[in-house]
Design a protein around this motif. Sequence first.
Motif, PDB file in Angstrom:
ATOM      1  N   ASP A  96      -5.771  -1.885  -6.237  1.00 27.83           N
ATOM      2  CA  ASP A  96      -5.875  -0.902  -7.166  1.00 27.83           C
ATOM      3  C   ASP A  96      -5.245  -1.154  -8.440  1.00 27.83           C
ATOM      4  O   ASP A  96      -5.722  -1.206  -9.530  1.00 27.83           O
ATOM      5  CB  ASP A  96      -5.728   0.325  -6.714  1.00 27.83           C
ATOM      6  CG  ASP A  96      -6.473   0.903  -5.382  1.00 27.83           C
ATOM      7  OD1 ASP A  96      -7.822   0.928  -5.585  1.00 27.83           O
ATOM      8  OD2 ASP A  96      -6.027   0.920  -4.596  1.00 27.83           O
TER       9      ASP A  96
ATOM     10  N   GLY B 292      -4.181   9.952  -2.305  1.00 28.65           N
ATOM     11  CA  GLY B 292      -4.633   8.989  -1.639  1.00 28.65           C
ATOM     12  C   GLY B 292      -3.930   7.798  -1.569  1.00 28.65           C
ATOM     13  O   GLY B 292      -2.407   7.658  -1.943  1.00 28.65           O
TER      14      GLY B 292
ATOM     15  N   GLN C 183     -15.241  -5.330  -0.455  1.00 30.52           N
ATOM     16  CA  GLN C 183     -15.653  -4.050   0.453  1.00 30.52           C
ATOM     17  C   GLN C 183     -16.170  -4.587   1.714  1.00 30.52           C
ATOM     18  O   GLN C 183     -16.673  -5.483   1.783  1.00 30.52           O
ATOM     19  CB  GLN C 183     -16.275  -2.996  -0.102  1.00 30.52           C
ATOM     20  CG  GLN C 183     -15.874  -2.535  -1.614  1.00 30.52           C
ATOM     21  CD  GLN C 183     -16.962  -1.468  -1.980  1.00 30.52           C
ATOM     22  OE1 GLN C 183     -16.785  -0.367  -1.513  1.00 30.52           O
ATOM     23  NE2 GLN C 183     -17.311  -2.030  -3.293  1.00 30.52           N
ATOM     24  N   ASP C 184     -15.616  -3.905   2.751  1.00 27.41           N
ATOM     25  CA  ASP C 184     -16.386  -4.114   3.943  1.00 27.41           C
ATOM     26  C   ASP C 184     -17.429  -3.263   4.285  1.00 27.41           C
ATOM     27  O   ASP C 184     -17.848  -2.406   3.058  1.00 27.41           O
ATOM     28  CB  ASP C 184     -15.245  -3.939   5.096  1.00 27.41           C
ATOM     29  CG  ASP C 184     -14.924  -2.530   5.373  1.00 27.41           C
ATOM     30  OD1 ASP C 184     -15.217  -1.410   4.649  1.00 27.41           O
ATOM     31  OD2 ASP C 184     -13.957  -2.087   6.128  1.00 27.41           O
TER      32      ASP C 184
ATOM     33  N   GLN D 139     -13.584  -3.144  -6.214  1.00 30.17           N
ATOM     34  CA  GLN D 139     -14.683  -2.795  -6.007  1.00 30.17           C
ATOM     35  C   GLN D 139     -15.919  -3.338  -6.275  1.00 30.17           C
ATOM     36  O   GLN D 139     -17.135  -3.794  -5.512  1.00 30.17           O
ATOM     37  CB  GLN D 139     -15.087  -1.271  -5.786  1.00 30.17           C
ATOM     38  CG  GLN D 139     -14.254  -0.430  -4.933  1.00 30.17           C
ATOM     39  CD  GLN D 139     -14.408   1.022  -5.081  1.00 30.17           C
ATOM     40  OE1 GLN D 139     -14.529   1.529  -6.187  1.00 30.17           O
ATOM     41  NE2 GLN D 139     -14.351   1.659  -4.015  1.00 30.17           N
TER      42      GLN D 139
ATOM     43  N   THR E   8       0.930  -1.194  -0.067  1.00 29.27           N
ATOM     44  CA  THR E   8      -0.080   0.098   0.082  1.00 29.27           C
ATOM     45  C   THR E   8       0.899   1.399  -0.004  1.00 29.27           C
ATOM     46  O   THR E   8       1.801   1.510   0.764  1.00 29.27           O
ATOM     47  CB  THR E   8      -0.874  -0.189   1.056  1.00 29.27           C
ATOM     48  OG1 THR E   8      -1.633  -1.166   1.299  1.00 29.27           O
ATOM     49  CG2 THR E   8      -1.700   1.162   1.197  1.00 29.27           C
TER      50      THR E   8
ATOM     51  N   ALA F 239     -17.864  -0.404   5.329  1.00 31.56           N
ATOM     52  CA  ALA F 239     -17.551   1.129   5.398  1.00 31.56           C
ATOM     53  C   ALA F 239     -16.963   1.300   4.194  1.00 31.56           C
ATOM     54  O   ALA F 239     -16.752   2.659   3.564  1.00 31.56           O
ATOM     55  CB  ALA F 239     -16.440   1.477   6.431  1.00 31.56           C
ATOM     56  N   GLY F 240     -16.981   0.456   2.988  1.00 34.28           N
ATOM     57  CA  GLY F 240     -16.318   0.541   1.644  1.00 34.28           C
ATOM     58  C   GLY F 240     -14.972   0.736   1.656  1.00 34.28           C
ATOM     59  O   GLY F 240     -14.411   0.902   0.353  1.00 34.28           O
ATOM     60  N   ARG F 241     -14.332   0.185   2.809  1.00 31.15           N
ATOM     61  CA  ARG F 241     -12.987  -0.142   2.413  1.00 31.15           C
ATOM     62  C   ARG F 241     -12.650  -1.384   1.761  1.00 31.15           C
ATOM     63  O   ARG F 241     -13.454  -2.312   2.291  1.00 31.15           O
ATOM     64  CB  ARG F 241     -12.092   0.203   4.053  1.00 31.15           C
ATOM     65  CG  ARG F 241     -12.346   1.586   4.389  1.00 31.15           C
ATOM     66  CD  ARG F 241     -11.651   1.521   5.706  1.00 31.15           C
ATOM     67  NE  ARG F 241     -12.119   0.741   6.647  1.00 31.15           N
ATOM     68  CZ  ARG F 241     -13.235   0.836   7.743  1.00 31.15           C
ATOM     69  NH1 ARG F 241     -13.211   2.273   8.063  1.00 31.15           N
ATOM     70  NH2 ARG F 241     -13.551  -0.014   8.327  1.00 31.15           N
ATOM     71  N   PRO F 242     -11.334  -1.713   1.431  1.00 31.65           N
ATOM     72  CA  PRO F 242     -10.965  -3.100   0.965  1.00 31.65           C
ATOM     73  C   PRO F 242     -11.152  -4.037   2.075  1.00 31.65           C
ATOM     74  O   PRO F 242     -10.688  -3.811   3.110  1.00 31.65           O
ATOM     75  CB  PRO F 242      -9.605  -2.921   0.500  1.00 31.65           C
ATOM     76  CG  PRO F 242      -9.609  -1.520   0.192  1.00 31.65           C
ATOM     77  CD  PRO F 242     -10.266  -0.742   1.415  1.00 31.65           C
TER      78      PRO F 242
END
Length: 188
Positions: free
Chosen positions: A161, A66, A148-149, A142, A13, A151-154
Motif C-alpha cells: 500500500d 485496517g 489480487q487473488d 490493486q 504489514t 477474494a480481492g486480497r493481495p
Amino acid sequence: MTAQQPRDEVPVTVATEAGMLALWDPQRFETVVDDDSWEDELLEEDDIVRHIQAGALVPLNVGGDGAFGVLIRSGTEAAPARLTEREAAHQLVASQPYLFVSRGRALMGGIEDVGGDASDGAVEHPTPEGRHAVVVHLIDWQAEAGGQDEAGRPAPGALPDFVVLINPAQSTQGTFRTAVHTFEAANS
C-alpha cells in the motif's frame, strides 16, 4: 534492479485501529509506557504535529482502520532510495519530504503503538543516525495485473500500500512537511 530484496529494504504489514500509521524514533518516546503516557504525548493533533516538527515521527495518515502493506527502503547519499519502475508505474501520490532524525533505528506501526519499545504491532527498521528526508508513496497495488487473488486480497508478490523512502537529508533541503495528513488534498 535485482530480483533479490536489498538489505536496506523491509516489507512489513502493520495495522491501526486509529486511522494512522507512523514511523518513529523509539528513543524519543521512551517515556511512553502506558495509555496515560501515550495520551500525554500523542492524543491531540497538536501533540502529533510537535513530534513531526521535531523529526521524531512521520505520519502515514490512512484515514481508516485496517492492516496495510508498507515497504521501507533506506538509501545513502551515494545510492539514494528510489521507487522501482514497477512501484512508480502504480504510484498514486507522494508526500512532500518529512524530517526524520534517527538515533540508529526506527519503528513502524499504528499510531497507537508509538512508544519506546517495539510493541506487538510495531516493526523495527535499522536507520543510520542522523537527519533524513522521508517521502511516503501511496501505491495502487490493486491496479496491477495479478495483484489480487480471487477474494480481492493481495496476491503473493503484490505491491504494498505504501513505499516509504528514507534518504539522508541534504543541507540544501528547505522546509519539511509537518502536516498530520500525509498527502495534499486533490483540490489544493
